[in-house]
Every structure is written in structure tokens, then in C-alpha cells.
Scaffold this motif. Structure first.
Motif, PDB file in Angstrom:
ATOM      1  N   ASN A 132       0.804  -1.233   0.000  1.00 60.23           N
ATOM      2  CA  ASN A 132       0.000   0.000   0.000  1.00 60.23           C
ATOM      3  C   ASN A 132       0.831   1.275   0.000  1.00 60.23           C
ATOM      4  O   ASN A 132       0.365   2.314   0.467  1.00 60.23           O
ATOM      5  N   LEU A 133       2.050   1.208  -0.491  1.00 59.85           N
ATOM      6  CA  LEU A 133       2.836   2.425  -0.656  1.00 59.85           C
ATOM      7  C   LEU A 133       2.342   3.169  -1.889  1.00 59.85           C
ATOM      8  O   LEU A 133       2.002   2.551  -2.901  1.00 59.85           O
ATOM      9  N   LYS A 134       2.333   4.470  -1.789  1.00 62.25           N
ATOM     10  CA  LYS A 134       2.036   5.281  -2.975  1.00 62.25           C
ATOM     11  C   LYS A 134       3.197   5.113  -3.945  1.00 62.25           C
ATOM     12  O   LYS A 134       4.342   4.881  -3.530  1.00 62.25           O
ATOM     13  N   HIS A 135       2.905   5.251  -5.228  1.00 60.01           N
ATOM     14  CA  HIS A 135       3.959   5.103  -6.236  1.00 60.01           C
ATOM     15  C   HIS A 135       5.114   6.069  -5.954  1.00 60.01           C
ATOM     16  O   HIS A 135       6.290   5.697  -6.036  1.00 60.01           O
ATOM     17  N   ARG A 136       4.793   7.281  -5.610  1.00 63.39           N
ATOM     18  CA  ARG A 136       5.805   8.306  -5.331  1.00 63.39           C
ATOM     19  C   ARG A 136       6.640   7.935  -4.095  1.00 63.39           C
ATOM     20  O   ARG A 136       7.834   8.168  -4.055  1.00 63.39           O
ATOM     21  N   GLU A 137       5.985   7.338  -3.084  1.00 70.20           N
ATOM     22  CA  GLU A 137       6.720   6.889  -1.896  1.00 70.20           C
ATOM     23  C   GLU A 137       7.700   5.771  -2.260  1.00 70.20           C
ATOM     24  O   GLU A 137       8.848   5.769  -1.811  1.00 70.20           O
ATOM     25  N   TYR A 138       7.222   4.829  -3.069  1.00 70.24           N
ATOM     26  CA  TYR A 138       8.079   3.718  -3.486  1.00 70.24           C
ATOM     27  C   TYR A 138       9.311   4.238  -4.228  1.00 70.24           C
ATOM     28  O   TYR A 138      10.430   3.780  -3.980  1.00 70.24           O
ATOM     29  N   GLU A 139       9.117   5.205  -5.126  1.00 67.17           N
ATOM     30  CA  GLU A 139      10.247   5.791  -5.866  1.00 67.17           C
ATOM     31  C   GLU A 139      11.223   6.499  -4.928  1.00 67.17           C
ATOM     32  O   GLU A 139      12.438   6.368  -5.066  1.00 67.17           O
ATOM     33  N   ALA A 140      10.683   7.261  -3.988  1.00 61.43           N
ATOM     34  CA  ALA A 140      11.540   7.991  -3.032  1.00 61.43           C
ATOM     35  C   ALA A 140      12.321   7.000  -2.165  1.00 61.43           C
ATOM     36  O   ALA A 140      13.518   7.213  -1.894  1.00 61.43           O
ATOM     37  N   ILE A 141      11.674   5.921  -1.762  1.00 61.06           N
ATOM     38  CA  ILE A 141      12.355   4.898  -0.959  1.00 61.06           C
ATOM     39  C   ILE A 141      13.458   4.232  -1.776  1.00 61.06           C
ATOM     40  O   ILE A 141      14.566   4.025  -1.278  1.00 61.06           O
ATOM     41  N   ALA A 142      13.163   3.907  -3.031  1.00 64.79           N
ATOM     42  CA  ALA A 142      14.172   3.267  -3.893  1.00 64.79           C
ATOM     43  C   ALA A 142      15.380   4.184  -4.086  1.00 64.79           C
ATOM     44  O   ALA A 142      16.533   3.735  -3.997  1.00 64.79           O
TER      45      ALA A 142
ATOM     46  N   GLY B 259      10.553  15.319  -0.405  1.00 59.85           N
ATOM     47  CA  GLY B 259      10.038  16.688  -0.337  1.00 59.85           C
ATOM     48  C   GLY B 259       8.635  16.789  -0.898  1.00 59.85           C
ATOM     49  O   GLY B 259       8.181  15.954  -1.665  1.00 59.85           O
ATOM     50  N   GLY B 260       7.950  17.815  -0.498  1.00 56.60           N
ATOM     51  CA  GLY B 260       6.620  18.092  -1.033  1.00 56.60           C
ATOM     52  C   GLY B 260       5.506  17.525  -0.178  1.00 56.60           C
ATOM     53  O   GLY B 260       5.688  16.593   0.591  1.00 56.60           O
ATOM     54  N   LYS B 261       4.341  18.108  -0.339  1.00 55.08           N
ATOM     55  CA  LYS B 261       3.154  17.733   0.438  1.00 55.08           C
ATOM     56  C   LYS B 261       2.656  16.333   0.089  1.00 55.08           C
ATOM     57  O   LYS B 261       2.051  15.663   0.908  1.00 55.08           O
ATOM     58  N   ALA B 262       2.898  15.887  -1.151  1.00 60.05           N
ATOM     59  CA  ALA B 262       2.386  14.583  -1.591  1.00 60.05           C
ATOM     60  C   ALA B 262       2.952  13.434  -0.771  1.00 60.05           C
ATOM     61  O   ALA B 262       2.352  12.363  -0.701  1.00 60.05           O
ATOM     62  N   LEU B 263       4.090  13.648  -0.126  1.00 59.74           N
ATOM     63  CA  LEU B 263       4.732  12.571   0.625  1.00 59.74           C
ATOM     64  C   LEU B 263       4.660  12.753   2.135  1.00 59.74           C
ATOM     65  O   LEU B 263       5.409  12.118   2.869  1.00 59.74           O
ATOM     66  N   GLU B 264       3.772  13.604   2.602  1.00 62.88           N
ATOM     67  CA  GLU B 264       3.623  13.774   4.048  1.00 62.88           C
ATOM     68  C   GLU B 264       3.062  12.487   4.635  1.00 62.88           C
ATOM     69  O   GLU B 264       2.228  11.839   4.033  1.00 62.88           O
ATOM     70  N   GLY B 265       3.559  12.108   5.805  1.00 61.94           N
ATOM     71  CA  GLY B 265       3.013  10.927   6.455  1.00 61.94           C
ATOM     72  C   GLY B 265       4.075  10.147   7.194  1.00 61.94           C
ATOM     73  O   GLY B 265       5.211  10.590   7.382  1.00 61.94           O
ATOM     74  N   LYS B 266       3.689   8.937   7.599  1.00 62.68           N
ATOM     75  CA  LYS B 266       4.544   8.109   8.443  1.00 62.68           C
ATOM     76  C   LYS B 266       5.804   7.635   7.728  1.00 62.68           C
ATOM     77  O   LYS B 266       6.861   7.540   8.338  1.00 62.68           O
ATOM     78  N   VAL B 267       5.701   7.310   6.452  1.00 63.97           N
ATOM     79  CA  VAL B 267       6.869   6.830   5.715  1.00 63.97           C
ATOM     80  C   VAL B 267       7.939   7.920   5.677  1.00 63.97           C
ATOM     81  O   VAL B 267       9.099   7.688   6.032  1.00 63.97           O
ATOM     82  N   LYS B 268       7.525   9.122   5.290  1.00 67.81           N
ATOM     83  CA  LYS B 268       8.464  10.237   5.217  1.00 67.81           C
ATOM     84  C   LYS B 268       9.082  10.533   6.580  1.00 67.81           C
ATOM     85  O   LYS B 268      10.305  10.675   6.709  1.00 67.81           O
TER      86      LYS B 268
END
Length: 193
Positions: free
Chosen positions: A89-99, A156-165
């Protein structure tokens, strides 16, 4: 006679403990004094005090230990980010940032490993040899700091606010802070030669 023997043994033990305690306090004082020149002095003291007996009063050993602490924390952060990548359930953008962050943390671990090895194997280098080794270490540790900052920039950015970030940021910021302290102690050691 037995009471006298026990008393002498007790006094001898107390004397030994006082010597060990006095040496430990002196070693910790050296760490506290050295950490004053770092960006994060409280973290510096907290992360290095446990190693006071092996550091003693050696600026070189202090630099090696600070780098080793940084490397250990970078390895832990890399492992943490690796586990995050497996979350569902990671957002696509979160997965990219993690990678991307995982690549950066891999580079950090490599650079810090090379730096520890360089300091450990430079022996009693002097003159130009010493400067060459220290230049390598300073360059690699500076690059590791850049890698760590690049990792957090990816979130960075609002789209990635949350626990993962916030969880990645907490891990990586701690690594960046101990790495910054290590670089400061390395520069101080290099400046004394």
C-alpha cells in the motif's frame, strides 16, 4: 589475621575501582572537550562516551570511532529503508523515493566503509602521505553527507507527508548528524598534523 587480610583486600579493591573510575572520567572529559567543536555536541558525547576506554586521549582513535559509529548507524538506516520498501500500500511516489533513498544510503555505507578502512590502514603516515589519506577520508565523508541529504530531499513536497516520510527522515537525519560530527572530528585530527 583473617580480618586484616579481608580489610587489605577490600582496600586494594576500592583503590583499583577509584583508579578505573578516574581514568574513565578523564577519557570522557577528552570526548566532551573534543565534541564541543562539532555541530551536534550533545549527540557527539552521547554516541561516543561508551567508547571512552578505547578512545582514551587519542584524536585519531576518536575520529576512527566517530566514523565507525556513523557507519553502523548508516547500515541500520539502510536496513530500515530496505524493509520499508517491502510494505504494501505504498504510494507510487513513496516507493520511488524509498528506492532512490536506498541507493543513496548504499552509497553512504560504501563511502563510510572506505573512510574507516583508510584511517585504519594509514598507519603512522606523515607529510604528503598523511595529507593524501586524510584528503580521501574528508572527501568520502563529505560525499556521504551529500548522499544522506539527497535521500531526505527525495521525500520533499506535500504529496509525501506521512509516516513513511517521517520515519525515513528520523533515521537519515540521525545518520547525517553523527556523520557531520565525525567529519568535524576528522578535520580537527587532520589539522593537528
Amino acid at each position: 589475621m583473617a580480618k586484616t587480610g579481608c580489610l587489605l583486600l577490600l582496600l586494594s579493591l576500592l583503590y583499583t575501582i577509584s583508579l578505573v573510575t578516574a581514568a574513565g572520567i578523564a577519557d570522557t572529559r577528552f570526548i566532551r572537550s573534543s565534541c564541543k567543536s562539532t555541530t551536534y555536541p550533545a549527540l557527539c558525547v552521547q554516541s561516543l562516551s561508551a567508547y571512552a576506554p578505547s578512545i582514551q586521549h587519542s584524536p585519531r582513535q576518536l575520529a576512527v570511532t566517530a566514523l565507525s559509529v556513523s557507519l553502523s548507524r548508516a547500515q541500520s538506516a539502510k536496513s530500515f529503508v530496505t524493509k520499508l520498501r517491502k510494505f504494501r500500500n505504498l504510494k507510487h511516489r513513496e516507493y520511488e523515493a524509498i528506492a532512490d533513498c536506498l541507493d543513496e544510503m548504499g552509497d553512504t555505507v560504501d563511502r563510510l566503509s572506505k573512510s574507516v578502512q583508510e584511517l585504519n590502514h594509514m598507519g603512522q603516515a606523515k607529510g604528503q602521505d598523511f595529507l593524501w589519506h586524510m584528503s580521501n577520508v574528508e572527501t568520502w565523508v563529505s560525499a556521504a553527507l551529500t548522499d544522506e541529504n539527497t535521500c531526505t530531499d527525495g521525500f520533499g513536497g506535500k504529496a509525501l507527508e506521512g509516516k513513511v516520510k517521517s520515519s525515513v527522515r528520523a533515521q537519515v537525519v540521525n545518520v547525517a548528524q553523527v556523520t557531520s560530527n565525525a567529519l568535524s572530528l576528522i578535520n580537527k585530527f587532520a589539522g593537528k598534523h
